[in-house]
Scaffold this active site. Structure first.
Site, mmCIF file in Angstrom:
data_model
loop_
_atom_site.group_PDB
_atom_site.id
_atom_site.type_symbol
_atom_site.label_atom_id
_atom_site.label_comp_id
_atom_site.label_asym_id
_atom_site.label_seq_id
_atom_site.Cartn_x
_atom_site.Cartn_y
_atom_site.Cartn_z
ATOM 1 N N LYS A 46 0.849 -1.193 0.000
ATOM 2 C CA LYS A 46 0.000 0.000 0.000
ATOM 3 C C LYS A 46 0.882 1.239 0.000
ATOM 4 C CE LYS A 46 -3.955 -1.825 2.620
ATOM 5 N NZ LYS A 46 -5.024 -1.659 1.613
ATOM 6 N N ARG B 85 -10.071 -11.500 1.038
ATOM 7 C CA ARG B 85 -10.913 -12.495 0.375
ATOM 8 C C ARG B 85 -10.242 -13.868 0.361
ATOM 9 N NH1 ARG B 85 -11.195 -9.040 -5.079
ATOM 10 N NH2 ARG B 85 -11.148 -7.402 -3.501
HETATM 11 N N1 BES Z 1 -8.239 -3.975 3.999
HETATM 12 C C1 BES Z 1 -8.352 -3.495 2.686
HETATM 13 C C2 BES Z 1 -9.663 -2.723 2.449
HETATM 14 C C3 BES Z 1 -9.837 -1.414 3.168
HETATM 15 C C4 BES Z 1 -9.433 -0.234 2.596
HETATM 16 C C5 BES Z 1 -10.484 -1.373 4.373
HETATM 17 C C6 BES Z 1 -9.627 0.964 3.244
HETATM 18 C C7 BES Z 1 -10.686 -0.183 5.032
HETATM 19 C C8 BES Z 1 -10.262 0.985 4.468
HETATM 20 C C9 BES Z 1 -8.301 -4.648 1.690
HETATM 21 O O1 BES Z 1 -7.535 -5.732 2.057
HETATM 22 C C10 BES Z 1 -7.734 -4.109 0.415
HETATM 23 O O2 BES Z 1 -6.629 -3.649 0.450
HETATM 24 N N2 BES Z 1 -8.523 -4.160 -0.654
HETATM 25 C C11 BES Z 1 -8.104 -3.643 -1.897
HETATM 26 C C12 BES Z 1 -8.605 -4.596 -2.971
HETATM 27 C C13 BES Z 1 -7.986 -4.374 -4.327
HETATM 28 C C14 BES Z 1 -6.488 -4.655 -4.308
HETATM 29 C C15 BES Z 1 -8.671 -5.300 -5.310
HETATM 30 C C16 BES Z 1 -8.721 -2.267 -2.067
HETATM 31 O O3 BES Z 1 -9.815 -2.016 -1.574
HETATM 32 O O4 BES Z 1 -8.079 -1.434 -2.693
HETATM 33 ZN ZN ZN Z 2 -5.482 -5.499 1.525
#
Ligand code: BES
Ligand code: ZN
Ligand code: ZN
Length: 485
Positions: free
Chosen positions: A259, A333
C-alpha cells in the site's frame, strides 16, 4: 458505570447532575423549566445541542423527537459534554415514545455507555469518565405506567450490547504489535474462560492439515504466525444454528503489492470483522441466547519479506478451487475463502454471516458510515438491514449481477483474486467470496463489508474516533430476534 432504576420522582433523587431532554417542538411552551435562561443562552433545543446550566446542576439536551435513534445519540452527546466536569452521578427521567417502547430505555443506556467510551491505552495522561452512577427514574413525562421488571431487562440488554461494542472497539484500536493473531486467539480463550463458550484454536500445523493454503499464504511473510479461532455457544435444543465469520487481519500492509504510505495508515483496522465476531460471541454468551452460535476468525498479518506470497502465485483454497493472485493487497478475500470453507465444513448452519473490512470500494460506494450487505438470498440480507436499523447502525444492499461475475475470470486458474475492472469493487469482492460458498448454503449466506464504518477518524453520532464496533449491535439485534422465534 452503574445503573440504578427507581420509582422515585426525579426531584427526590440525590445526584450531582440532572439531564433534561427538551423536545424541539415543545421548547416554545411555558412548561419547559428554565426556559428564559435557556433562551438567553441561545439554546434552541436542536437535536444533540447541549447546555449546562451550572448553577442548577442541570444539563439540557435538545432532541428532535423521542425515538431510539435520537435517544441513543442524545445520551452519547450528554455524557460526552460532561466528560471534563466533576459530576459523579447523573439522574434522568424516562422518556418513552409509547408504552411498549422499553427499547427507549435500552437506547438511552446504550447511548450513555457508547458515548462515554474513550481509548487512552497509549496516552500517558488518562482521561477518566467522571460519572460513575446513573439513576434512571421511572417517572415518565408521557405519564405512562412503567413496569420495573421490563425496565430492568431493558437496562441489562443495553449494557450487554454497549459493553460488547466497546470490547470490540478496544480490540480494533490496539496497535498491530500489541494485537497480532496470537493476541486475538488469547482474547477468544479468555472469553471461553469467563463465559460458557467452547474455544478451539488452530495453529499453522493444523491449518496445513486442514488444507487452508490461501490463509497460510497470506500469513507467510509475517513474524506473527496465524491463528484460526472457533468459539461456540451451544445451548440445549437451540432454535437455530448460526455461523459468524470475521476477517481478522491484524495488519494489512498490502503485502508485496504494498500500500502507498497514506493508505497504510490505520490498517490495524483490518481486524475489525474478527473483532466484531468476538464482541458478538461475548454478547451471545452473556444474553445466553437460545440459539447455537459459532464464531470463526481467520487471524493473520499481511506483510512483506523474502517468504511473501506474490502476484502470479496460484493458490489452492480449502474447497479445491485454484486462485490466481494478481494483487497481494486483496488478501482479505483469500483468508475468508478458507475461513468460510472451514466454517461450512464444521457446522451445518441455518445462516452464515461474514464481516470484513474487505474493500476501499465499499467506502467509495456508500460512504464512511454505512455497511454494504451482499449475498444471494434476499431474506437473510433483509434481516441484516432491518436489524441494523433497529440497532442504530447503517447498512444497505449492494446487488450482485452476472456481468460483474465475469470480471474475476483468470487465464491460468479457476478465478482471479482481483477484478479486471476498477469499478464495483465491493461487489466483485463479494462475488469472489460467493465462489467459496457451498451450493447448499448459497441462500443462507450474507457478506457484510464494514470497511466504511469500522474505523472513522472523527466522532460520528454515538461513535468515537477510531474503532466503532460496527456489526456488533446489528448482529446482537438479529440474533435476539432469531432466539425469540
Ligand atoms: N483492507 C483493505 C480494504 C480497506 C481499505 C479497508 C480501506 C478499510 C479501508 C483490503 O484488504 C484491500 O486492500 N482491498 C483492496 C482490494 C484491491 C487490491 C482489489 C482495495 O480495496 O483497494
Ligand atoms: Zn489489503
Ligand atoms: Zn485487508
Amino acid at each position: 458505570m452503574n445503573f440504578e432504576l427507581t420509582i422515585s420522582p426525579i426531584n427526590e433523587i440525590d445526584a450531582s447532575v440532572e439531564v433534561v431532554l427538551v423536545i424541539k417542538k415543545n421548547f416554545k411552551h411555558d412548561f419547559v423549566q428554565d426556559k428564559k435562561l435557556l433562551k438567553k443562552a441561545g439554546f434552541k433545543a436542536a437535536q444533540d445541542e447541549t447546555y449546562l446550566l451550572i448553577g442548577k446542576n442541570r444539563l439540557y439536551v435538545g432532541i428532535e423527537s423521542i425515538n431510539d435513534e435520537n435517544l441513543r445519540v442524545t445520551m452519547a452527546k450528554a455524557i460526552q459534554s460532561l466528560s471534563k466536569t466533576k459530576y459523579k452521578s447523573l439522574k434522568i427521567a424516562s422518556y418513552m415514545a409509547d408504552k411498549n417502547a422499553y427499547t427507549n430505555i435500552r437506547a438511552m443506556v446504550e447511548g450513555l455507555l457508547l458515548g462515554a467510551y474513550s481509548f487512552d491505552t497509549y496516552k500517558t495522561t488518562k482521561t477518566k469518565q467522571p460519572i460513575k452512577n446513573i439513576i434512571i427514574s421511572l417517572e415518565e413525562y408521557n405519564a405512562l405506567e412503567l413496569d420495573m421488571e421490563k425496565a430492568a431487562l431493558a437496562v441489562n440488554l443495553g449494557q450487554i450490547t454497549a459493553d460488547a461494542t466497546n470490547f470490540t472497539r478496544d480490540i480494533v484500536n490496539t496497535t498491530p504489535d500489541d494485537c497480532y493473531p496470537k493476541t486475538l486467539a488469547n482474547i477468544a480463550k479468555n472469553l471461553a474462560k469467563e463465559f460458557p463458550l467452547e474455544c478451539n484454536i488452530l495453529k499453522p500445523k493444523q491449518l496445513k492439515k486442514e488444507k487452508m493454503e490461501t490463509l497460510l499464504a497470506v500469513a507467510r511473510a509475517s513474524r506473527h504466525k496465524p491463528r484460526f479461532i472457533h468459539l461456540s455457544h451451544k445451548p440445549k435444543n437451540p432454535k437455530a444454528v448460526i455461523s459468524l465469520v470475521g476477517k481478522g487481519l491484524t495488519y494489512d500492509s498490502g503485502g508485496l503489492s504494498l500500500k502507498p504510505g497514506t493508505a497504510m495508515v490505520n490498517m490495524k483496522l483490518d481486524k475489525s470483522g474478527g473483532a466484531a465476531v468476538l464482541g458478538m460471541m461475548k454478547a451471545v454468551a452473556e444474553l445466553n441466547l437460545d440459539i447455537e452460535v459459532h464464531g470463526f476468525v481467520g487471524a493473520v498479518e499481511n506483510m512483506i519479506g523474502g517468504d511473501a506470497y506474490k502476484p502470479d502465485d496460484v493458490l489452492v483454497a480449502k474447497n479445491g478451487k485454484t486462485i490466481e493472485v494478481r494483487n497481494t493487497d486483496a488478501e482479505g478475500r483469500l483468508v475468508l475463502a478458507d475461513t468460510l470453507g472451514y466454517a461450512q465444513q464444521e457446522v451445518e448452519a441455518d445462516y452464515l454471516f461474514d464481516f470484513a473490512t474487505l474493500t476501499g470500494a465499499s467506502v467509495v460506494a456508500v460512504g464512511h458510515y454505512t455497511s454494504s450487505v451482499m449475498g444471494n438470498g434476499d431474506v437473510p440480507k433483509d434481516m441484516v438491514i432491518k436489524a441494523a436499523k433497529a440497532s442504530g447502525e447503517l447498512a444497505t444492499k449492494l446487488d450482485f449481477n452476472k456481468h460483474l461475475r465475469t470480471c474475476l475470470k483468470s487465464n491460468v486458474a479457476d478465478i482471479s483474486n482481483m477484478s479486471n475492472t476498477p469499478y464495483g469493487g465491493a461487489i466483485t469482492a463479494g462475488i469472489f467470496l460467493d465462489n467459496f460458498i457451498d451450493k447448499k448454503n448459497k441462500d443462507k449466506w450474507v457478506h457484510v463489508d464494514i470497511a466504511g464504518p469500522a474505523y472513522v477518524e472523527h466522532v460520528w453520532g454515538e461513535n468515537p474516533i477510531g474503532g466503532s464496533g460496527a456489526g456488533v449491535r446489528m448482529m446482537i439485534k438479529l440474533l435476539e430476534t432469531l432466539a425469540e422465534n
